[in-house]
Design a protein around this motif. Structure first.
Motif, PDB file in Angstrom:
ATOM      1  N   SER A   1       0.837  -1.201   0.000  1.00 56.75           N
ATOM      2  CA  SER A   1       0.000   0.000   0.000  1.00 56.75           C
ATOM      3  C   SER A   1       0.870   1.249   0.000  1.00 56.75           C
ATOM      4  O   SER A   1       2.003   1.233   0.504  1.00 56.75           O
ATOM      5  CB  SER A   1      -0.914   0.028   1.234  1.00 56.75           C
TER       6      SER A   1
ATOM      7  N   THR B   1       0.183   5.786   0.246  1.00 51.94           N
ATOM      8  CA  THR B   1      -0.735   6.919   0.290  1.00 51.94           C
ATOM      9  C   THR B   1      -0.053   8.125  -0.328  1.00 51.94           C
ATOM     10  O   THR B   1       1.021   8.541   0.129  1.00 51.94           O
ATOM     11  CB  THR B   1      -1.157   7.248   1.730  1.00 51.94           C
TER      12      THR B   1
ATOM     13  N   TYR C   1     -14.017   6.581  -9.579  1.00 45.94           N
ATOM     14  CA  TYR C   1     -12.782   5.793  -9.716  1.00 45.94           C
ATOM     15  C   TYR C   1     -12.740   5.130 -11.088  1.00 45.94           C
ATOM     16  O   TYR C   1     -13.768   4.688 -11.609  1.00 45.94           O
ATOM     17  CB  TYR C   1     -12.716   4.716  -8.639  1.00 45.94           C
TER      18      TYR C   1
ATOM     19  N   VAL D   1      -9.077   0.593 -10.694  1.00 41.42           N
ATOM     20  CA  VAL D   1      -8.644   0.804  -9.312  1.00 41.42           C
ATOM     21  C   VAL D   1      -9.795   0.709  -8.305  1.00 41.42           C
ATOM     22  O   VAL D   1      -9.568   0.810  -7.096  1.00 41.42           O
ATOM     23  CB  VAL D   1      -7.930   2.170  -9.144  1.00 41.42           C
TER      24      VAL D   1
ATOM     25  N   PHE E   1      -8.341   1.641  -4.458  1.00 43.03           N
ATOM     26  CA  PHE E   1      -7.895   3.018  -4.204  1.00 43.03           C
ATOM     27  C   PHE E   1      -9.027   3.805  -3.570  1.00 43.03           C
ATOM     28  O   PHE E   1     -10.200   3.590  -3.873  1.00 43.03           O
ATOM     29  CB  PHE E   1      -7.487   3.704  -5.504  1.00 43.03           C
TER      30      PHE E   1
ATOM     31  N   LEU F   1      -4.642  10.054  -1.888  1.00 44.42           N
ATOM     32  CA  LEU F   1      -5.006   8.870  -2.655  1.00 44.42           C
ATOM     33  C   LEU F   1      -4.411   7.669  -1.924  1.00 44.42           C
ATOM     34  O   LEU F   1      -3.194   7.458  -1.945  1.00 44.42           O
ATOM     35  CB  LEU F   1      -4.491   8.933  -4.091  1.00 44.42           C
TER      36      LEU F   1
ATOM     37  N   MET G   1      -3.773   3.912  -1.751  1.00 42.26           N
ATOM     38  CA  MET G   1      -3.673   2.860  -2.758  1.00 42.26           C
ATOM     39  C   MET G   1      -3.325   1.554  -2.060  1.00 42.26           C
ATOM     40  O   MET G   1      -2.248   1.440  -1.454  1.00 42.26           O
ATOM     41  CB  MET G   1      -2.607   3.218  -3.804  1.00 42.26           C
TER      42      MET G   1
ATOM     43  N   ASP H   1      -0.064  -0.680 -11.924  1.00 40.23           N
ATOM     44  CA  ASP H   1      -0.286   0.634 -11.317  1.00 40.23           C
ATOM     45  C   ASP H   1       0.958   1.519 -11.417  1.00 40.23           C
ATOM     46  O   ASP H   1       0.905   2.706 -11.054  1.00 40.23           O
ATOM     47  CB  ASP H   1      -0.671   0.493  -9.839  1.00 40.23           C
TER      48      ASP H   1
END
Length: 126
Positions: free
Chosen positions: A17, A19, A60, A64, A68, A81, A83, A90
């Motif tokens: 992940s 951000t 979105y 995603v 997301f 965002l 993720m 990606d």
């Protein structure tokens, strides 16, 4: 002068992940729609996620959805965002965008955004 500064990109493994954060300066953005786009070499910018001025409406890209999350903190002039479950596809440069239109919903067209950040690179290794 409006300035958008993104941060939070990096090199991660598939499934990880990240951000991304976008901080706006030079004006308040609480009345304006914002979005995250991404771009890979040789391709145009793709809308990843958009959010209305109020934060109520969100959109979105199909690729995603469910992974997301876009959000904003108008008091901090900041958009995010989140993720999750990142995939190699990606991998891209991610850009924050701000529209000068007031009190509208999600804006889908790249040309309707007036201000752009410099981009932050996200690389997802398999």
């Amino acid at each position: 002068q409006v300035q958008l500064v993104e941060s939070g990109g990096g090199l991660v493994q598939a499934g990880d992940s990240l951000t991304l954060t976008c901080v706006a300066s030079g004006r308040t953005f609480s009345s304006n729609s914002m979005a995250w786009f991404r771009q890979t070499p040789g391709k145009g910018r793709e809308l990843v996620a958009g959010i209305s001025w109020s934060g109520v409406q969100k959109h979105y890209a199909d690729s995603v959805k469910g992974r997301f999350t876009i959000s904003r903190n108008n008091a901090k002039n900041t958009a995010y965002l989140q993720m999750n479950s990142l995939k190699p596809e990606d991998t891209a440069s991610y850009y924050c965008a701000l529209s000068s239109q007031l009190f509208v919903g999600v804006i889908f067209q790249e040309n309707d955004y007036d201000y752009w950040g410099q981009g932050t690179q996200v690389t997802v290794a398999s």
